[in-house]
Design a protein around this motif. Structure first.
Motif, PDB file in Angstrom:
ATOM      1  N   PRO A 101      -3.516   0.440 -14.328  1.00 19.85           N
ATOM      2  CA  PRO A 101      -4.135   0.124 -15.621  1.00 19.85           C
ATOM      3  C   PRO A 101      -3.814  -1.297 -16.048  1.00 19.85           C
ATOM      4  CG  PRO A 101      -2.909   2.200 -15.705  1.00 19.85           C
ATOM      5  CD  PRO A 101      -2.514   1.510 -14.440  1.00 19.85           C
ATOM      6  N   ASP A 102      -4.830  -2.022 -16.456  1.00 17.06           N
ATOM      7  CA  ASP A 102      -4.688  -3.451 -16.752  1.00 17.06           C
ATOM      8  C   ASP A 102      -4.384  -3.659 -18.232  1.00 17.06           C
ATOM      9  OD1 ASP A 102      -4.681  -6.178 -16.535  1.00 17.06           O
ATOM     10  OD2 ASP A 102      -6.867  -6.391 -16.470  1.00 17.06           O
ATOM     11  N   PRO A 118      -0.068   8.694  -6.383  1.00 18.56           N
ATOM     12  CA  PRO A 118       0.350   9.179  -7.703  1.00 18.56           C
ATOM     13  C   PRO A 118       1.703   8.647  -8.165  1.00 18.56           C
ATOM     14  CG  PRO A 118       0.414  10.932  -6.069  1.00 18.56           C
ATOM     15  CD  PRO A 118      -0.307   9.789  -5.436  1.00 18.56           C
ATOM     16  N   GLU A 119       2.646   8.440  -7.239  1.00 21.29           N
ATOM     17  CA  GLU A 119       3.934   7.913  -7.675  1.00 21.29           C
ATOM     18  C   GLU A 119       3.808   6.476  -8.166  1.00 21.29           C
ATOM     19  OE1 GLU A 119       6.751   8.488  -4.573  1.00 21.29           O
ATOM     20  OE2 GLU A 119       6.505  10.666  -4.567  1.00 21.29           O
ATOM     21  N   VAL A 120       2.973   5.686  -7.500  1.00 20.23           N
ATOM     22  CA  VAL A 120       2.713   4.316  -7.964  1.00 20.23           C
ATOM     23  C   VAL A 120       2.044   4.353  -9.333  1.00 20.23           C
ATOM     24  CG1 VAL A 120       1.393   2.213  -7.512  1.00 20.23           C
ATOM     25  CG2 VAL A 120       2.552   3.390  -5.629  1.00 20.23           C
ATOM     26  N   ALA A 121       1.078   5.251  -9.483  1.00 16.29           N
ATOM     27  CA  ALA A 121       0.364   5.352 -10.755  1.00 16.29           C
ATOM     28  C   ALA A 121       1.313   5.698 -11.895  1.00 16.29           C
ATOM     29  CB  ALA A 121      -0.741   6.410 -10.648  1.00 16.29           C
ATOM     30  N   VAL A 122       2.137   6.718 -11.705  1.00 15.81           N
ATOM     31  CA  VAL A 122       3.035   7.135 -12.783  1.00 15.81           C
ATOM     32  C   VAL A 122       4.045   6.040 -13.104  1.00 15.81           C
ATOM     33  CG1 VAL A 122       4.720   8.851 -13.535  1.00 15.81           C
ATOM     34  CG2 VAL A 122       2.713   9.574 -12.227  1.00 15.81           C
ATOM     35  N   ALA A 123       4.535   5.340 -12.094  1.00 17.49           N
ATOM     36  CA  ALA A 123       5.444   4.211 -12.352  1.00 17.49           C
ATOM     37  C   ALA A 123       4.751   3.145 -13.205  1.00 17.49           C
ATOM     38  CB  ALA A 123       5.935   3.615 -11.034  1.00 17.49           C
ATOM     39  N   ASN A 124       3.485   2.906 -12.941  1.00  8.90           N
ATOM     40  CA  ASN A 124       2.739   1.938 -13.749  1.00  8.90           C
ATOM     41  C   ASN A 124       2.507   2.452 -15.165  1.00  8.90           C
ATOM     42  OD1 ASN A 124       2.508  -0.102 -11.821  1.00  8.90           O
ATOM     43  ND2 ASN A 124       0.669   0.805 -10.920  1.00  8.90           N
ATOM     44  N   VAL A 156       6.527  14.436  -8.493  1.00  4.87           N
ATOM     45  CA  VAL A 156       5.963  13.086  -8.577  1.00  4.87           C
ATOM     46  C   VAL A 156       6.416  12.410  -9.859  1.00  4.87           C
ATOM     47  CG1 VAL A 156       3.810  11.804  -8.911  1.00  4.87           C
ATOM     48  CG2 VAL A 156       3.970  13.499  -7.092  1.00  4.87           C
ATOM     49  N   LEU A 157       6.347  13.121 -10.985  1.00  9.27           N
ATOM     50  CA  LEU A 157       6.742  12.531 -12.266  1.00  9.27           C
ATOM     51  C   LEU A 157       8.229  12.200 -12.277  1.00  9.27           C
ATOM     52  CD1 LEU A 157       3.882  13.477 -13.036  1.00  9.27           C
ATOM     53  CD2 LEU A 157       4.817  14.207 -15.246  1.00  9.27           C
ATOM     54  N   GLU A 158       9.035  13.080 -11.715  1.00 12.38           N
ATOM     55  CA  GLU A 158      10.473  12.827 -11.697  1.00 12.38           C
ATOM     56  C   GLU A 158      10.820  11.667 -10.779  1.00 12.38           C
ATOM     57  OE1 GLU A 158      12.270  17.253 -12.739  1.00 12.38           O
ATOM     58  OE2 GLU A 158      11.950  16.694 -10.641  1.00 12.38           O
ATOM     59  N   LYS A 159      10.203  11.617  -9.606  1.00  9.21           N
ATOM     60  CA  LYS A 159      10.503  10.539  -8.659  1.00  9.21           C
ATOM     61  C   LYS A 159      10.072   9.187  -9.221  1.00  9.21           C
ATOM     62  CE  LYS A 159      10.149   9.329  -3.771  1.00  9.21           C
ATOM     63  NZ  LYS A 159       9.633   9.740  -2.426  1.00  9.21           N
ATOM     64  N   ALA A 160       9.020   9.170 -10.016  1.00 10.70           N
ATOM     65  CA  ALA A 160       8.555   7.908 -10.612  1.00 10.70           C
ATOM     66  C   ALA A 160       9.494   7.417 -11.707  1.00 10.70           C
ATOM     67  CB  ALA A 160       7.148   8.082 -11.172  1.00 10.70           C
ATOM     68  N   GLY A 161      10.378   8.291 -12.216  1.00 14.62           N
ATOM     69  CA  GLY A 161      11.376   7.841 -13.166  1.00 14.62           C
ATOM     70  C   GLY A 161      11.334   8.474 -14.539  1.00 14.62           C
ATOM     71  N   LEU A 162      10.525   9.505 -14.732  1.00 14.87           N
ATOM     72  CA  LEU A 162      10.471  10.157 -16.033  1.00 14.87           C
ATOM     73  C   LEU A 162      11.644  11.123 -16.205  1.00 14.87           C
ATOM     74  CD1 LEU A 162       6.655  10.860 -16.273  1.00 14.87           C
ATOM     75  CD2 LEU A 162       7.959   9.331 -17.753  1.00 14.87           C
TER      76      LEU A 162
END
Length: 231
Positions: A105-106, A127-133, A189-195
């Motif tokens: 997302p820009d 999805p992990e890249v997306a959630v991190a963003n 996925v959400l947990e690995k991304a850092g939530l």
């Protein structure tokens, strides 16, 4: 044509029938009540700045705006966006609808209090890249709230026509959650991304509405889930 272009082409073609199903008059009011309760539980009190990624025809964005949030919805499928813009224009203080990629997302960092999605995770590349963003876009303590299910636990359909014509081997290889067998895979996925504080809520109200009114063509009656996490 890239894999993402194939996905977009499918949803461009699906937009009219998809929107007509969402707007069904026999269950529209019941859906609005159910989803208003779901999103009210998922997010802090309004008004928040909310980014709805993969907004499609804007169903979630419209409900969130109706709750008093300041909502921006993004999607890559112009056919879906055309429908979303039409609905937003008919609503006072409706969501802003923009062309945009859910994975990247820009927007400037710390632009939003919450990022939401409805029925996106299964068809989301990286999805992990997306959630991190998404986390980068959140202010401290912000929320990610996604709704999805395990739509294709036995694998995506391979019969020619519709989904199979666009979700080919190249596309399937990019979508790690497309054939998820448990909602725990989305949680991971959400947990690995850092939530933090990732929780799962079964959406029994939507399940009951589907039992009463039936599900969309080529779909099965399945329990959906709200998954939330905190930045």
């Amino acid at each position: 044509m890239t894999a993402q272009h194939r996905i977009d082409a499918y949803w461009n073609g699906r937009a009219p029938s998809y929107d007509e199903y969402v707007q069904r008059p026999d269950r529209f009011a019941d859906d609005q009540r159910a989803w208003s309760e779901i999103w009210s539980r998922a997010l802090p009190d309004p008004p928040l700045d909310v980014l709805d990624v993969g907004t499609g025809t804007g169903q979630a964005a419209m409900v969130l705006a109706g709750l008093g949030h300041r909502v921006t919805g993004i999607d890559l499928a112009e056919g879906m966006l055309e429908r979303a813009r039409r609905h937003a224009a008919a609503m006072a203080d409706g969501p802003v609808i923009r062309h945009g990629d859910a994975v990247h997302p820009d927007f400037p960092a710390a632009s939003f209090d919450a990022v939401t999605s409805r029925y996106l995770m299964w068809t989301l590349r990286e999805p992990e890249v997306a959630v991190a963003n998404w986390i980068r876009l959140l202010r401290p303590g912000g929320t990610v709230a996604v709704v999805d299910s395990t739509w294709f636990p036995d694998g995506l359909p391979e019969t020619p026509g519709g989904l199979a014509d666009h979700y080919d081997d190249q596309v399937r290889a990019m979508l790690p959650l497309a054939a998820a067998q448990s909602i725990d895979q989305t949680v991971a996925v959400l947990e690995k991304a850092g939530l933090d504080d990732v929780t799962v809520t079964p959406l029994t109200s939507v399940y009951e509405l589907d039992r009463r009114f039936g599900v969309a063509p080529d779909h099965e009656h399945q329990l959906q889930f709200l998954v939330t996490g905190r930045a």
